[in-house]
Design an enzyme around this catalytic site. Sequence first.
Site, PDB file in Angstrom:
ATOM      1  N   VAL A   1      -8.540   2.337  14.123  1.00 17.77           N
ATOM      2  CA  VAL A   1      -8.726   1.737  15.749  1.00 17.77           C
ATOM      3  C   VAL A   1      -9.705   2.627  16.470  1.00 17.77           C
ATOM      4  O   VAL A   1     -10.422   1.937  17.236  1.00 17.77           O
ATOM      5  CB  VAL A   1      -6.979   1.958  16.117  1.00 17.77           C
TER       6      VAL A   1
ATOM      7  N   ASN B   1      -3.073   9.587  10.914  1.00 17.10           N
ATOM      8  CA  ASN B   1      -4.218   8.663  11.157  1.00 17.10           C
ATOM      9  C   ASN B   1      -5.527   9.339  11.191  1.00 17.10           C
ATOM     10  O   ASN B   1      -5.541  10.092  12.090  1.00 17.10           O
ATOM     11  CB  ASN B   1      -3.906   7.622  12.272  1.00 17.10           C
TER      12      ASN B   1
ATOM     13  N   TYR C   1       0.760  -1.259  -0.118  1.00 18.69           N
ATOM     14  CA  TYR C   1      -0.097  -0.068  -0.054  1.00 18.69           C
ATOM     15  C   TYR C   1       0.971   1.292  -0.078  1.00 18.69           C
ATOM     16  O   TYR C   1       0.633   2.280  -0.755  1.00 18.69           O
ATOM     17  CB  TYR C   1      -0.890   0.112   1.055  1.00 18.69           C
TER      18      TYR C   1
HETATM   19  N1  NAD Z   1      -8.228   6.847   6.839  1.00 17.79           N
HETATM   20  C1  NAD Z   1      -6.775   7.148   6.915  1.00 17.79           C
HETATM   21  O1  NAD Z   1      -6.452   7.048   8.063  1.00 17.79           O
HETATM   22  C2  NAD Z   1      -5.980   7.432   5.815  1.00 17.79           C
HETATM   23  C3  NAD Z   1      -4.829   7.744   6.158  1.00 17.79           C
HETATM   24  C4  NAD Z   1      -3.991   8.266   5.017  1.00 17.79           C
HETATM   25  C5  NAD Z   1      -4.352   8.216   3.607  1.00 17.79           C
HETATM   26  N2  NAD Z   1      -5.700   7.825   3.492  1.00 17.79           N
HETATM   27  C6  NAD Z   1      -6.362   8.038   2.138  1.00 17.79           C
HETATM   28  O2  NAD Z   1      -7.290   8.708   2.088  1.00 17.79           O
HETATM   29  C7  NAD Z   1      -8.045   8.175   1.057  1.00 17.79           C
HETATM   30  C8  NAD Z   1      -9.620   7.793   1.640  1.00 17.79           C
HETATM   31  O3  NAD Z   1      -9.496   6.945   2.610  1.00 17.79           O
HETATM   32  P1  NAD Z   1     -10.770   6.450   3.466  1.00 17.79           P
HETATM   33  O4  NAD Z   1     -10.214   6.057   4.758  1.00 17.79           O
HETATM   34  O5  NAD Z   1     -11.829   7.544   3.376  1.00 17.79           O
HETATM   35  O6  NAD Z   1     -10.949   5.049   2.855  1.00 17.79           O
HETATM   36  P2  NAD Z   1     -12.526   4.389   2.154  1.00 17.79           P
HETATM   37  O7  NAD Z   1     -12.424   3.094   2.001  1.00 17.79           O
HETATM   38  O8  NAD Z   1     -13.690   4.803   3.162  1.00 17.79           O
HETATM   39  O9  NAD Z   1     -12.809   5.284   0.950  1.00 17.79           O
HETATM   40  C9  NAD Z   1     -12.064   4.903  -0.340  1.00 17.79           C
HETATM   41  C10 NAD Z   1     -13.200   4.905  -1.338  1.00 17.79           C
HETATM   42  O10 NAD Z   1     -12.765   4.672  -2.586  1.00 17.79           O
HETATM   43  C11 NAD Z   1     -13.872   3.777  -3.393  1.00 17.79           C
HETATM   44  N3  NAD Z   1     -12.855   2.806  -4.094  1.00 17.79           N
HETATM   45  C12 NAD Z   1     -12.136   1.851  -3.782  1.00 17.79           C
HETATM   46  N4  NAD Z   1     -11.593   1.207  -5.082  1.00 17.79           N
HETATM   47  C13 NAD Z   1     -12.179   2.067  -6.084  1.00 17.79           C
HETATM   48  C14 NAD Z   1     -12.065   1.682  -7.460  1.00 17.79           C
HETATM   49  N5  NAD Z   1     -11.438   0.958  -8.012  1.00 17.79           N
HETATM   50  N6  NAD Z   1     -12.853   2.745  -8.377  1.00 17.79           N
HETATM   51  C15 NAD Z   1     -13.618   3.422  -7.576  1.00 17.79           C
HETATM   52  N7  NAD Z   1     -13.950   3.834  -6.339  1.00 17.79           N
HETATM   53  C16 NAD Z   1     -13.014   3.019  -5.481  1.00 17.79           C
HETATM   54  C17 NAD Z   1     -14.362   2.938  -2.179  1.00 17.79           C
HETATM   55  O11 NAD Z   1     -15.807   2.400  -2.636  1.00 17.79           O
HETATM   56  C18 NAD Z   1     -14.600   4.151  -1.027  1.00 17.79           C
HETATM   57  O12 NAD Z   1     -15.810   4.723  -1.191  1.00 17.79           O
HETATM   58  C19 NAD Z   1      -7.618   6.856   0.508  1.00 17.79           C
HETATM   59  O13 NAD Z   1      -6.825   7.575  -0.588  1.00 17.79           O
HETATM   60  C20 NAD Z   1      -6.771   6.548   1.570  1.00 17.79           C
HETATM   61  O14 NAD Z   1      -5.432   5.880   1.138  1.00 17.79           O
HETATM   62  C21 NAD Z   1      -6.600   7.636   4.505  1.00 17.79           C
END
Ligand code: NAD
Length: 294
Positions: free
Chosen positions: A176, A162, A133
């Site tokens: 978490v 996070n 990832y």
């Molecule tokens: N949550 C965290 O702590 C965190 C930390 C660092 C980075 N991020 C990044 O922030 C972004 C959002 O994360 P999140 O926590 O909201 O995750 P999430 O899983 O809730 O959201 C991801 C969204 O992308 C959609 N998705 C996944 N694969 C897809 C595809 N192939 N085509 C179209 N849509 C697709 C999913 O349906 C979902 O709605 C991501 O890029 C993640 O890597 C999150």
Amino acid sequence: MRAAVTGGAGFIGSHVVDALLARGDEVVVVDDLSSGRREWVPANAELVEQDIREPYSIDADLVFHLAAQADVGTSMERPSFDAEVNVVGTVNTLEAARACGAGVVFSSTGGAIYGDVEEPATEETPRRPVSAYGIAKLCAEAYLDGWNRIHGSNHAVLRFANVYGPRQSATLEGGVVSIFMERFRSGEETLVFGDGEQTRDYVFVGDVVRAALMAAGRGGVFNIGTSAETTVNELHRLCAEVAGVTAEPRRVDPRPGDARRSVLDASSAERELGWRPETSLTDGLRLTWESIEQ
Ligand SMILES: NC(=O)c1ccc[n+]([C@@H]2O[C@H](COP(=O)([O-])OP(=O)(O)OC[C@H]3O[C@@H](n4cnc5c(N)ncnc54)[C@H](O)[C@@H]3O)[C@@H](O)[C@H]2O)c1
């Protein structure tokens, strides 16, 4: 403005959509609903069900690219799938944005890119991802940087710490706060891996959304975190306090590959974007608990 939000049906993306609609933008959500939820897309936003692994087109002034395969464990079990979504999906999004002349704000990750740190990571700290990832996100960042150079665009990369808050899934390992709170609500026991003294930098989703809106059109790479470290033991105590329970976690073996310390220095975002986190951990946890209780 007309804004597209990839992953707009997910945790962070749906909050970005809410903020864009609140400021009067027209919003189109691009999401395959693999982990996102249709009911989180407000009726006044358009939902295009699209898998970003395939080339697609959009019509927007701005693109917030949040769609991702965001689970570290899945990335290790299925690295090519992870790369298809997180690398190829980002290239497809960059090309969709280029075709309509839109700027992109990309959601990258601090924790998975810097790995274990000895002090708060700045944007210059060596990148040593220890998961597929993290490697894929770093690779996607290189595409944004390269596209800026080659095509003269001004896309921005945000490396989130996070992120926690309402709507975060308790089924993904990164959530978490949601995991602890869901378990407190249902009376299930909570688990802490290792001695619980590992630290993370918890940033509230509302603050992350503000950063995304402020970074649009600015170019560059910015850490988005609080610069504060919280141990898992302390987080557990704070979550229990907010939930009004007295619970001790069950201690289980440490997870291989878990970083000991993960914390971001976000002074560059403050200096250059005028962004700083505004929500204290206790306030953010209270807001998260209130949303879970409803
Ligand atoms: N949550 C965290 O702590 C965190 C930390 C660092 C980075 N991020 C990044 O922030 C972004 C959002 O994360 P999140 O926590 O909201 O995750 P999430 O899983 O809730 O959201 C991801 C969204 O992308 C959609 N998705 C996944 N694969 C897809 C595809 N192939 N085509 C179209 N849509 C697709 C999913 O349906 C979902 O709605 C991501 O890029 C993640 O890597 C999150």
